[in-house]
Every structure is written in structure tokens, then in C-alpha cells.
Design a protein around this motif. Structure first.
Motif, PDB file in Angstrom:
ATOM      1  N   ASN A 138      -7.722   6.778  12.101  1.00 19.03           N
ATOM      2  CA  ASN A 138      -8.035   6.945  10.681  1.00 19.03           C
ATOM      3  C   ASN A 138      -9.165   7.963  10.528  1.00 19.03           C
ATOM      4  O   ASN A 138     -10.284   7.613  10.149  1.00 19.03           O
ATOM      5  CB  ASN A 138      -8.435   5.597  10.075  1.00 19.03           C
ATOM      6  CG  ASN A 138      -7.354   4.557  10.243  1.00 19.03           C
ATOM      7  OD1 ASN A 138      -6.371   4.571   9.535  1.00 19.03           O
ATOM      8  ND2 ASN A 138      -7.531   3.671  11.216  1.00 19.03           N
ATOM      9  N   PRO A 139      -8.878   9.232  10.791  1.00 17.16           N
ATOM     10  CA  PRO A 139      -9.943  10.234  10.824  1.00 17.16           C
ATOM     11  C   PRO A 139     -10.628  10.498   9.476  1.00 17.16           C
ATOM     12  O   PRO A 139     -11.725  11.051   9.448  1.00 17.16           O
ATOM     13  CB  PRO A 139      -9.226  11.496  11.323  1.00 17.16           C
ATOM     14  CG  PRO A 139      -7.796  11.285  11.002  1.00 17.16           C
ATOM     15  CD  PRO A 139      -7.560   9.807  11.087  1.00 17.16           C
ATOM     16  N   ALA A 184       0.826  -1.215   0.000  1.00 19.68           N
ATOM     17  CA  ALA A 184       0.000   0.000   0.000  1.00 19.68           C
ATOM     18  C   ALA A 184       0.856   1.259   0.000  1.00 19.68           C
ATOM     19  O   ALA A 184       0.506   2.250  -0.647  1.00 19.68           O
ATOM     20  CB  ALA A 184      -0.937  -0.012   1.203  1.00 19.68           C
ATOM     21  N   THR A 185       1.999   1.226   0.672  1.00 20.02           N
ATOM     22  CA  THR A 185       2.875   2.406   0.688  1.00 20.02           C
ATOM     23  C   THR A 185       3.416   2.700  -0.699  1.00 20.02           C
ATOM     24  O   THR A 185       3.568   3.858  -1.080  1.00 20.02           O
ATOM     25  CB  THR A 185       4.040   2.214   1.681  1.00 20.02           C
ATOM     26  OG1 THR A 185       4.709   0.988   1.368  1.00 20.02           O
ATOM     27  CG2 THR A 185       3.545   2.187   3.116  1.00 20.02           C
ATOM     28  N   GLU A 206      -7.874  -2.375   9.023  1.00 22.48           N
ATOM     29  CA  GLU A 206      -6.962  -1.229   9.028  1.00 22.48           C
ATOM     30  C   GLU A 206      -5.872  -1.365   7.965  1.00 22.48           C
ATOM     31  O   GLU A 206      -5.525  -0.390   7.301  1.00 22.48           O
ATOM     32  CB  GLU A 206      -6.351  -1.046  10.410  1.00 22.48           C
ATOM     33  CG  GLU A 206      -5.697   0.288  10.596  1.00 22.48           C
ATOM     34  CD  GLU A 206      -5.564   0.699  12.049  1.00 22.48           C
ATOM     35  OE1 GLU A 206      -5.472   1.910  12.281  1.00 22.48           O
ATOM     36  OE2 GLU A 206      -5.545  -0.168  12.934  1.00 22.48           O
ATOM     37  N   SER A 207      -5.368  -2.564   7.748  1.00 26.81           N
ATOM     38  CA  SER A 207      -4.336  -2.734   6.723  1.00 26.81           C
ATOM     39  C   SER A 207      -4.916  -2.571   5.320  1.00 26.81           C
ATOM     40  O   SER A 207      -4.208  -2.188   4.393  1.00 26.81           O
ATOM     41  CB  SER A 207      -3.630  -4.079   6.868  1.00 26.81           C
ATOM     42  OG  SER A 207      -4.534  -5.143   6.648  1.00 26.81           O
ATOM     43  N   ALA A 208      -6.203  -2.823   5.146  1.00 26.84           N
ATOM     44  CA  ALA A 208      -6.850  -2.660   3.843  1.00 26.84           C
ATOM     45  C   ALA A 208      -7.028  -1.192   3.469  1.00 26.84           C
ATOM     46  O   ALA A 208      -7.157  -0.865   2.284  1.00 26.84           O
ATOM     47  CB  ALA A 208      -8.209  -3.358   3.841  1.00 26.84           C
ATOM     48  N   GLU A 251      -9.540  -7.334  -2.436  1.00 25.22           N
ATOM     49  CA  GLU A 251     -10.539  -8.185  -1.804  1.00 25.22           C
ATOM     50  C   GLU A 251     -10.407  -8.107  -0.285  1.00 25.22           C
ATOM     51  O   GLU A 251      -9.314  -8.255   0.265  1.00 25.22           O
ATOM     52  CB  GLU A 251     -10.374  -9.638  -2.258  1.00 25.22           C
ATOM     53  CG  GLU A 251     -11.518 -10.518  -1.801  1.00 25.22           C
ATOM     54  CD  GLU A 251     -11.490 -11.899  -2.417  1.00 25.22           C
ATOM     55  OE1 GLU A 251     -11.772 -12.862  -1.671  1.00 25.22           O
ATOM     56  OE2 GLU A 251     -11.182 -12.018  -3.616  1.00 25.22           O
ATOM     57  N   LEU A 252     -11.529  -7.849   0.365  1.00 22.97           N
ATOM     58  CA  LEU A 252     -11.575  -7.748   1.824  1.00 22.97           C
ATOM     59  C   LEU A 252     -12.725  -8.605   2.327  1.00 22.97           C
ATOM     60  O   LEU A 252     -13.885  -8.344   2.003  1.00 22.97           O
ATOM     61  CB  LEU A 252     -11.763  -6.283   2.244  1.00 22.97           C
ATOM     62  CG  LEU A 252     -11.875  -6.001   3.732  1.00 22.97           C
ATOM     63  CD1 LEU A 252     -10.577  -6.393   4.453  1.00 22.97           C
ATOM     64  CD2 LEU A 252     -12.185  -4.527   3.975  1.00 22.97           C
ATOM     65  N   TYR A 253     -12.415  -9.634   3.089  1.00 22.96           N
ATOM     66  CA  TYR A 253     -13.410 -10.568   3.622  1.00 22.96           C
ATOM     67  C   TYR A 253     -14.344 -11.075   2.529  1.00 22.96           C
ATOM     68  O   TYR A 253     -15.554 -11.157   2.707  1.00 22.96           O
ATOM     69  CB  TYR A 253     -14.206  -9.917   4.762  1.00 22.96           C
ATOM     70  CG  TYR A 253     -13.393  -9.696   6.007  1.00 22.96           C
ATOM     71  CD1 TYR A 253     -12.990 -10.763   6.795  1.00 22.96           C
ATOM     72  CD2 TYR A 253     -13.009  -8.406   6.378  1.00 22.96           C
ATOM     73  CE1 TYR A 253     -12.231 -10.566   7.936  1.00 22.96           C
ATOM     74  CE2 TYR A 253     -12.251  -8.194   7.515  1.00 22.96           C
ATOM     75  CZ  TYR A 253     -11.861  -9.289   8.293  1.00 22.96           C
ATOM     76  OH  TYR A 253     -11.104  -9.083   9.427  1.00 22.96           O
TER      77      TYR A 253
END
Length: 174
Positions: free
Chosen positions: A126-127, A48-49, A95-97, A68-70
Motif C-alpha cells: 500500500n505505497p 470497498a470496490t 488493510e481491508s479498511a 469504524e475501525l477498532y
């Protein structure tokens, strides 16, 4: 000719599709493609970075990828996702997604088994993303994004003490 993403492109190319992209390769070689408008990333994504670094440097290029997330297929433009009912041990996967979903504005996580304090901290870290979950208030379950609720059919008072302590998570409550 510009070697990028395992391909050789003419320096006037405007579109690129790369499977299993290497962020450093793209970062170093996209500068030689001044007309580039769209880069589609497929397969395994860079960290992601690395994606963030690319999108920050090449603001004139529209990057597209899926994540893909869950079991849900999301993409770089996803603004809202509902993960309600998915049992989670903690918020680390969500959070990592976030780094792969830069357009995300709202994540609904009702009935995921995450304690209120952990959800609250996730939102504070994560505002830019609104996290929504359910809290128990006076025996009722209320979503944290609600702007109103009624305690009973004929409300005359709201009980004090611990029964209302979760009101602090309902920041939209009017």
C-alpha cells in the motif's frame, strides 16, 4: 423522475442521502442526475470496490461516508489515524479498511504487536499510505517515521550487528 437509493428524485436534484446503499443502483442511476453534487452514504456501506467504482465514475460528485475501525469513527476524508496500543493478530483488518478510507495518508501502529517484517510488507503493498510503528535499535524503541535519534546521552559509536538491523525500517532517518 429518477429512482435511486430507494427514493424518487427529480433529475435536477443536487444532494442525496442513502441508507444501506446499493453500489450498483447508484452506479446505474446517478447518470440520470447530472446536477448531483453530494451523496451521503449512511448505515451499511457497499463493498470497498463498489465505492471505488462509484467515485471513479462520478468524479464531479462528492461522496461522504463514515467507517469504524477498532472503535474509532473515521470518514472518507480521514488522512491520519493512530491505532497505537491496539493489540492485533495481523494487519488484515487495517488493510481491508483502506478501501473505505481513500483519503488516508498515514496510519500509526506503535505497540500493536505486529512484527517488523509484516509492517514493512503492509507498507510495500500500500505505497500511498505511510505506516508507522516502533522498532528496537541498540536497546531503544524508535518510531519508523523519526528523522533522528541519539543512541545514548553521550554517543560515541553505534553498535553493529543485529542491534542496528532495524534501521532499514526508518526510511526518514537523516
Amino acid at each position: 423522475k429518477v429512482p435511486v437509493g430507494g427514493q424518487i428524485l427529480d433529475n435536477t436534484a443536487t444532494e442525496l442521502t442513502v441508507a444501506n446503499a446499493d453500489a450498483e443502483d447508484l452506479y446505474e442511476n446517478l447518470v440520470f442526475l447530472p446536477d448531483m453534487q453530494t451523496v451521503n452514504l449512511e448505515g451499511n456501506l457497499p463493498a470497498a470496490t463498489g465505492l471505488q467504482k462509484l467515485t471513479e465514475k462520478f468524479t464531479n460528485v462528492k461522496f461522504y461516508w463514515e467507517y469504524e475501525l477498532y472503535g474509532l469513527k473515521l470518514d472518507v476524508n480521514t488522512e491520519e489515524v493512530d491505532l497505537s496500543g491496539i493489540k492485533m493478530g495481523d494487519v488484515s483488518t487495517v488493510e481491508s479498511a483502506l478501501g473505505y478510507l481513500p483519503g488516508l495518508k498515514k496510519v500509526i501502529m506503535c505497540k500493536c504487536g505486529i512484527p517488523n517484517e509484516e509492517m514493512d510488507q503492509l507498507g510495500k503493498r500500500n505505497p500511498g499510505v505511510r505506516f508507522v510503528w516502533e522498532v528496537k535499535i541498540a536497546g531503544l524503541y524508535v518510531r519508523t517515521d523519526t528523522d533522528n535519534f541519539i543512541v545514548s546521552k553521550y554517543p560515541t559509536w553505534l553498535p553493529g550487528g543485529n542491534q542496528c538491523s532495524n534501521l532499514k525500517y526508518c526510511v526518514d532517518l537523516v
